[in-house]
Design a protein around this motif. Structure first.
Motif, mmCIF file in Angstrom:
data_model
loop_
_atom_site.group_PDB
_atom_site.id
_atom_site.type_symbol
_atom_site.label_atom_id
_atom_site.label_comp_id
_atom_site.label_asym_id
_atom_site.label_seq_id
_atom_site.Cartn_x
_atom_site.Cartn_y
_atom_site.Cartn_z
ATOM 1 N N CYS A 202 0.857 -1.203 0.000
ATOM 2 C CA CYS A 202 0.000 0.000 0.000
ATOM 3 C C CYS A 202 0.889 1.247 0.000
ATOM 4 O O CYS A 202 0.710 2.154 -0.821
ATOM 5 N N MET A 238 -4.707 -2.970 -5.455
ATOM 6 C CA MET A 238 -5.176 -4.238 -4.876
ATOM 7 C C MET A 238 -4.837 -5.405 -5.805
ATOM 8 O O MET A 238 -4.321 -6.439 -5.366
ATOM 9 N N PHE A 253 -6.497 -2.730 2.708
ATOM 10 C CA PHE A 253 -6.638 -1.511 1.887
ATOM 11 C C PHE A 253 -7.589 -0.497 2.524
ATOM 12 O O PHE A 253 -7.667 0.637 2.083
ATOM 13 N N GLY A 258 -3.844 2.080 3.563
ATOM 14 C CA GLY A 258 -4.420 1.888 2.234
ATOM 15 C C GLY A 258 -5.082 3.146 1.711
ATOM 16 O O GLY A 258 -4.411 4.105 1.308
#
Ligand code: NAD
Ligand code: 13P
Length: 304
Positions: A202, A238, A253, A258
């Motif tokens: 992330c 993702m 996420f 995220g």
């Protein structure tokens, strides 16, 4: 009672703020040694003074975090080996470009059983494939390495404005809890998740989306387009993360590392800033030139 010693390896904008956060906690927590060592890549300032000496005299990183007191228990040290030798907990927070070189210098110099934490948002891209920075640290130094990522623009945290962060760990929850304890303050709330790769990816991949967000700003395409870039960017982050590590969790996420980091970076991060300037100049000025002019010694978050 065994007192845990902490060293911060790196002293840029975020490294200095991390040292400040940690130093405020080591004074309060009885299981930590008060003193926090901070390794400084030595520089000579325009007036001829050494950066390390100025940090220790004024308690401020006058180049990378001017105007903010770090805490008197932060001790700057230009000698890498000396800075790390007694540390039980090592926080790595240099720009990713320098980490391979730093790791080479640290081989054999770290205390056995030390724990690492990477705050570095980036990865090494090699012929054989990408290598996460926490993996680089782990492999080269033979230590366990967790990560801390989040919506964390350093200058805002330096002013003690509220934010959240995520610790990613792979095995030992008790180690993650110790990192959470070391970083948490009333204005910095840290949560641990068992997904080290997801958290680190992330922090790494949002830097690419931020370049696109900067182009949108430079081309004055508006808020809807920027929101679309963020949404599509998150979906790509993702998909790409799961391609690299199928174990990465969807829920990661939606932690600070995220969606929140993606938003703050696309609003206020340095990649966004430089990419906006690049687009406004119609691509006539290079990223390197704009990095030099706009970031004042800080590093663009791009592959080396
Ligand atoms: P920075 O961009 O301020 O970097 C400058 C640092 O690099 C200085 O300490 C400088 O002395 C050092 N440096 C320069 N040349 C060097 C060399 N040859 N070898 C070793 N060090 C050298 O750094 P930063 O903002 O603290 O970022 C470090 C990491 O933290 C990055 O991965 C970044 O993504 C991440 N991060 C930054 C922020 C932020 O707001 N600044 C927030 C969260 C995460
Ligand atoms: P930039 O690296 O884009 O400046 O943002 C810092 C960050 O990582 C915010 O969480």
């Amino acid at each position: 009672l065994v007192m845990t010693k902490v060293t911060v390896v790196g002293s840029g904008n975020w490294g200095s703020v991390a040292a400040k956060l940690i130093a405020s906690n080591t004074l309060l927590l009885t299981n930590f040694n008060d003193e926090v060592k901070m390794w400084v890549f030595e520089e000579t300032l325009p007036g001829g003074e050494k950066l390390t000496e100025v940090i220790n005299q004024t308690n401020e990183n006058v180049k990378y975090l001017p105007g903010i007191k770090l805490g008197k228990n932060v001790i700057a040290d230009p000698n890498l080996e000396n800075a790390v030798k007694d540390a039980d907990m090592l926080v790595f927070v240099s720009p990713h470009q320098f980490m391979e070189g730093i790791c080479k210098l640290l081989v054999g110099k770290i205390k056995a059983g030390a724990e690492g934490l990477s705050l570095i948002k980036g990865m090494e891209v090699k012929k054989e494939g990408p290598c996460m920075i926490s993996t680089l640290i782990s492999n080269q130094l033979g230590i366990n390495c967790s990560v801390l990522m989040g919506a964390n623009i350093a200058n805002e945290i330096a002013m003690e404005k509220f934010s959240e962060a995520t610790v990613g760990y792979s095995q030992h929850k008790e180690v993650a809890d110790k990192w959470v304890q070391l970083f948490t303050t009333p204005y910095f709330i840290v949560t641990a998740v068992n997904d080290v790769e997801g958290v680190e990816l992330c922090g790494t991949l949002k830097n690419i989306v931020a370049i696109a967000a900067g182009f949108v700003d430079g081309l004055e395409m508006g808020n809807n387009t920027k929101a679309a870039i963020m949404r599509l960017g998150l979906k790509e982050m993702m998909a790409f993360s799961k391609l690299l590590f199928p174990s990465v969790k969807d829920s990661t996420f939606f932690e600070s590392c995220g969606v929140a980091d993606l938003i703050t970076t696309c609003m206020g991060g340095r990649n966004r800033k430089v990419a906006e300037a690049y687009a406004r100049n119609g691509g006539k000025r290079s990223f390197e030139e704009l990095e030099e002019e706009l970031l004042k010694g800080q590093k663009l978050q791009v592959p080396k």
